[in-house]
Design a protein around this motif. Structure first.
Motif: not given
Length: 272
Positions: A77-79, A127-138, A213-214
């Protein structure tokens, strides 16, 4: 003639020494993955009875394969996003001198910032989006690494594409975007391939952002490999097998596109 032959032999010797220096650590890790804990305590022993216990544990009793899948998804996805955004950006910078030298310097300077400086905003966002330990922040963090590299890498390739190609396409009725997509982009396929491999490798090998982040259920491959360093000590056999699992995909990808990769690297060096 004798001097020329001697220089050729000397260069060959240095080349083989360099190859051995690069391959020796990988060979040691490969052999360690087939050793027991007792055999690993004697690394100088060349003869040993190979075992598949480490591989059985890594492949069937650990999170290596799921984490490898997550790492592949993050890197892919990043590429892809970096190419979709970075290629047009690099084209505009190269052909229309957008931002001048300051833009190129800004892209390069973004790679100077240490990851520790950038990880706090990503962690706050998670933390603000409640997405800790998910792949989106990574994924977002890896985009901050891959996107500047891809953009910088492609600027030189787009600069080398003759303006006459786009002008002829416009005369034939293509819009500006159609000319870019159908005429200009095919001219820089080697550069795109090389940039994709470099970006994929950067994302695949990153552990810092993934660890912060995850670190739990969404752990990526480098974080899972680091988990073999337990309170009981480093499980060298299992960690070695896991490292081979991490190395193989990049080696296979590089092997299949090595011609385009070398062409892209040499082309970028000449055209940049």
């Amino acid at each position: 003639m004798n001097r020329s032959a001697a220089m050729t032999t000397l260069r060959s010797v240095f080349l083989w020494i360099a190859v051995a220096a690069v391959l020796f650590p990988l060979l040691w890790v490969l052999l360690a993955s087939f050793k027991t804990a007792v055999q690993l305590n004697d690394p100088t022993a060349l003869l040993f009875s190979p075992t598949l216990d480490n591989w059985t544990r890594v492949l069937f009793a650990s999170e290596i394969l799921p984490s490898a899948g997550r790492s592949f998804a993050v890197a892919a996805i990043a590429v892809i996003v970096s190419l979709l955004v970075g290629a047009p950006g690099a084209y505009v910078i190269a052909k229309y001198r957008t931002g001048g030298t300051a833009t190129r310097f800004g892209i390069l300077a973004s790679q100077v910032l240490p990851p520790a400086v950038l990880v706090f905003p990503f962690l706050t966002m998670a933390y603000s989006l409640r997405m800790t330990d998910t792949l989106l922040p990574v994924i977002m963090a890896h985009l901050s690494i891959v996107l500047p590299v891809v953009t910088w890498f492609l600027i030189g390739f787009f600069s080398a594409v003759p303006d006459s190609l786009e002008e002829q396409a416009r005369v034939d009725g293509y819009s500006r975007f159609a000319a870019f997509r159908k005429v200009v982009v095919p001219q820089v396929y080697p550069g795109i391939g090389a940039a994709a491999i470099f970006g994929f490798t950067l994302s695949w090998n990153d552990m810092f952002y993934g660890l912060i982040l995850a670190p739990g259920n969404a752990a990526i491959l480098p974080v899972t490999i680091a988990g073999f360093n337990t309170f009981r000590g480093v499980e060298l056999g299992s960690m070695s097998a896991a490292i081979i699992v991490a190395v193989v995909p990049v080696v296979i990808a590089s092997f299949f596109i090595q011609r385009r990769l070398v062409q892209g690297i040499s082309g970028g060096a000449v055209k940049a």
